[in-house]
Design an enzyme around this catalytic site. Structure first.
Site, short mmCIF file in Angstrom:
data_model
loop_
_atom_site.label_atom_id
_atom_site.label_comp_id
_atom_site.label_asym_id
_atom_site.label_seq_id
_atom_site.Cartn_x
_atom_site.Cartn_y
_atom_site.Cartn_z
N HIS A 130 -10.41 -0.91 -7.11
CA HIS A 130 -10.86 -2.21 -6.68
C HIS A 130 -11.85 -2.71 -7.52
O HIS A 130 -12.36 -3.96 -7.81
CB HIS A 130 -11.28 -2.32 -5.18
CG HIS A 130 -10.15 -2.40 -4.49
ND1 HIS A 130 -10.23 -3.12 -3.28
CD2 HIS A 130 -9.00 -1.93 -4.45
CE1 HIS A 130 -9.09 -2.89 -2.60
NE2 HIS A 130 -8.34 -2.26 -3.16
N HIS A 292 -0.91 4.68 -3.68
CA HIS A 292 -0.32 4.88 -2.68
C HIS A 292 0.33 6.49 -2.19
O HIS A 292 0.73 6.59 -1.05
CB HIS A 292 0.52 3.86 -1.97
CG HIS A 292 -0.18 2.71 -1.73
ND1 HIS A 292 0.74 1.51 -1.52
CD2 HIS A 292 -1.28 1.96 -2.27
CE1 HIS A 292 -0.12 0.38 -1.37
NE2 HIS A 292 -1.40 0.78 -1.96
#
Length: 760
Positions: A130, A292
């Protein structure tokens, strides 16, 4: 990775909640396309002050030209000593000791914020992702390069919920190593180390990111609420230069566009958003699946119980936000995104399980405890396959996000996902390279990378060859200048070519600039702003001079160096013709890149919409020209005085595209004088918009009505804006002739050398 995309929004006010063409092949079980009732997190957006007394110039005069961006991040905001150099301090860092300290943090769960699965790896991967993932190609802003995640608004974006805890976990490491490691480097290096500690082999890592000490004013979108999406027009066309789909998100809404759980519609958003981060389809699939593979998302309960973000939290919160009153508010009671998903059977181990699980089950829609849309295997399949993050006695089924299913059901993504499922070694290499690109995309050329872990040079780093020849001496420079000035090329041609070569530089992501001489390559040689026909003729003459000099033996000069040297020679001549002798500093060492080293599509985004220094404005451009001038100056790293002196000098030198006379407020074009300022500020003139030419103004003698000059808004702003007028007055003064030339030369050299990171 945890909560990498975990945010949702209510139904779009623009009515774009819809299924992709052809419908979705996954059972929705009657769930509507409305967004979840509990968004990420479901707290009130910051409320802009309204109805109060105006407290800024913009409040009083909305059209006021804001120059503050040109003076941001000054030394006055930094607590470091004036002579501090991060590259020198970094040399004292024990990188392996730093790595060990990070690994210890990864494995040491803290009671105040317990680690999922006993390991903070997923949290740190999300933090690094991020930090880097705000990068956008259209203006080079965002990215991990400045440690901006520490400041508003990023530290309080809903997509960054609970990353304040990740940075707080790292504080003892930062405190121990001090200024030898920047926050900007530490945030992303921690993510890299986390991957390696969980068994992944990364492609490498480059240090060299320097911290900022104040928030940066960046246009993140027009919305005034979290997860607003007023950035779209037409058929879900995302406005430039934005990258994310909604305010406060890094990438896409993981529930699907505006909360509509449609994997095919999600794929469309994913493709657009990741492309604006410079990622192709293969890199996109690798990044999502690779991230993920680790960790989980968090939606243990009602997100209405989550408190305010860090910037809105009370003093006693000490910079931590999102305090939750649901249960313990942490561990198994954590609420971050409202989605409760663990993707794989081994969330702290690198493997290929993500793809096998994605394809092993048929998926049905379900709601999290927070009411968020997420997916689980049909018919109770996969039960007890996934460990609980905090209670080893509990098990559950694997789950997926809508954006995960896009990787299976979008036809193009499916080809890649299927290949990665069957060829884990290809997946591992693709993720390693894409992760490396993600973390380093805004770090610039390889010359800026520090440390022993740097990976093999990639084309997205805009490589240039190493210097492999003897550099020119002072005598050589003098001889080459004479050759250039005797070549028949005009001052305007030489100056405009050098400017075109250097002014592609962007201080945001350190791309562009004169090094590499890419002005002679596609796509830059064909840009309208670079005047392709004139450029070809100038380059042909300069290449002839270069060839003759290099064939003589001894020292050699690159075309990149010669283009800059030729422009500088023209500046010296123009100054001398104006009565001021000056030597423009020149430092050789640029090299010439090849077309094979130049990604045409990647460089296309550097083409300017406007360049006020050349009085160029793209047809039908809607933004104000003077605003775009300030933007161009910002990208070049210029201050307001430097912008001012360059515009005035370049007008005198004939730098306008197409030889336009707009703003050339002098009877001596080609001579470096302060006439632009003197004539702009001269009394007795009448200014009015031209009736025959758009965006052009006429300057007429007030007494006779005689037309004296024409100009654009970019010219007139130096007389209209009070701050710029005060600067223009300095250069228009009778005693400013030599100062004007000195300041122009200094600003000129700053632009010419903007990408010379080898000299730092």
């Amino acid at each position: 990775m945890t909560d990498s995309q975990d945010n949702r929004t209510p139904e779009s006010p623009q009515g774009v909640d819809r299924k992709a063409e052809g419908g979705c092949p996954v059972l929705h079980d009657g769930v509507t396309a409305q967004g979840s009732e509990s968004e990420n997190p479901a707290i009130d957006s910051p409320t802009p002050r309204t109805g109060g007394r105006p407290n800024s110039l913009k409040d009083w005069w909305p059209n006021h030209l804001d120059l503050s961006v040109l003076h941001a991040h000054s030394s006055k905001s930094s607590p470091l000593d004036p002579g501090f150099r991060y590259s020198e301090e970094f040399e004292k860092l024990d990188i392996e000791a730093l790595r060990r300290d990070i690994v210890e943090v990864l494995h040491t769960s803290q009671d105040w914020w317990p680690a999922d699965f006993g390991h903070y790896g997923g949290l740190f991967v999300r933090m690094a992702w991020h930090a880097a993932g705000t990068y956008r190609i259209h203006d080079g802003r965002g990215g991990a390069g400045q440690g901006a995640q520490r400041f508003a608004p990023l530290n309080s974006w809903p997509d960054n919920a609970n990353l304040d805890k990740a940075r707080r976990l790292l504080w003892p490491v930062k405190q121990k190593h001090g200024q030898k490691i920047s926050w900007a480097d530490l945030i992303v290096f921690a993510g890299n180390v986390a991957l390696e500690d969980m068994g992944f082999t990364t492609f490498g890592f480059g240090f060299g990111r320097e911290d900022i000490w104040e928030p940066e004013e960046i246009y993140w979108g027009p919305e005034d609420t979290w997860l607003g999406d007023e950035r779209y027009s037409g058929d879900r066309e995302l406005s430039n230069p934005l990258g994310a789909v909604q305010m406060g998100l890094i990438y896409v809404n993981p529930e699907g566009p505006n909360g509509n759980p449609d994997p095919l519609a999600s794929a469309r958003d994913i493709r657009e958003t990741f492309a604006r981060m410079a990622m192709n389809d293969e890199e996109t699939v690798a990044l999502i699946a690779g991230g993920h593979t680790f960790g989980k998302t968090h939606g243990a309960g009602d997100a209405d119980l989550v408190g305010p973000e860090p910037e809105a939290a009370p003093l006693e919160a000490q910079g931590l936000g999102w305090h939750s009153s649901f249960g313990s508010g942490k561990g198994e009671d954590t609420i971050t995104s409202g989605i409760e998903v663990t993707w794989t059977y081994h969330p702290t181990r690198w493997d290929n399980e993500f793809f096998h699980i994605l394809y092993a089950y048929e998926w049905e829609l379900m709601k999290s405890a927070a009411g968020a849309n997420q997916w689980r295997p049909k018919n109770g399949a996969g039960a007890d396959m996934v460990p609980d993050a905090h209670d080893p006695s509990k098990r559950r089924e694997p789950r997926m996000l809508t954006s995960d299913l896009a990787l299976r059901f979008d036809p193009e993504y499916a080809k890649i996902s299927s290949r990665f499922k069957d060829h884990p070694e290809e997946f591992a290499l693709a993720f390693a390279k894409a992760w490396y690109k993600l973390l380093h995309r805004d770090l610039g050329p390889i010359a800026r990378y520090l440390g022993p872990l740097v990976g093999e040079t990639q084309i997205w780093q805009d490589p240039v060859p190493a210097v492999d020849h003897e550099l020119v001496s002072d005598d050589d420079v003098a001889a080459l200048k004479a050759k250039v000035l005797d070549s028949g090329l005009s001052v305007a041609e030489l100056v405009s070519t050098a400017w075109a070569s250097a002014a592609s530089f962007r201080s945001t992501d350190k791309r562009g600039g004169a090094n590499g001489a890419r002005i002679r390559l596609e796509p830059q040689r064909s840009w309208a702003v670079n005047q392709p026909e004139q450029l070809a003729g100038v380059l042909d003459r300069l290449e002839g001079i270069q060839r003759e000099f290099n064939e003589a033996g001894g020292a050699k000069i690159s075309l990149a160096d010669l283009i800059v040297l030729a422009g500088s020679a023209a500046v010296e001549k123009a100054a001398k013709d104006g009565g001021v002798d000056v030597t423009v500093p020149f430092r050789a060492g640029r090299t010439d890149a090849s077309q094979e080293q130049t990604d045409v599509d990647s460089f296309a985004v550097l083409e300017p919409r406007a360049d006020g220094f050349r009085n160029y404005l793209l047809e039908n451009e809607k933004a104000q020209p003077e605003v775009l001038l300030v933007e161009r100056a910002y990208l070049l790293g210029l201050t307001a005085p430097e912008m001012t002196v360059l515009v005035g000098g370049l007008r005198a030198l004939g730098n306008n595209v197409g030889g336009s006379g707009h703003g050339v407020l002098t009877d001596r074009p080609g001579v470096l004088t302060n006439d632009f300022f003197a004539n702009l500020l001269a009394p007795g003139a009448q200014w009015k918009a031209s009736e025959s030419e758009a965006n052009v103004y006429e300057i007429r003698d007030l007494a006779s009505g005689e037309l004296r000059w024409t100009a654009t808004a970019v010219d007139l702003i130096f007389g209209s804006n009070s701050q710029l007028r005060s600067l223009a007055e300095v250069y228009a003064s009778a005693d400013a002739r030599e100062k004007f030339v000195r300041d122009f030369v200094a600003a000129w050299v700053k632009v010419m050398d903007a990408d010379r990171f080898d000299l730092a």
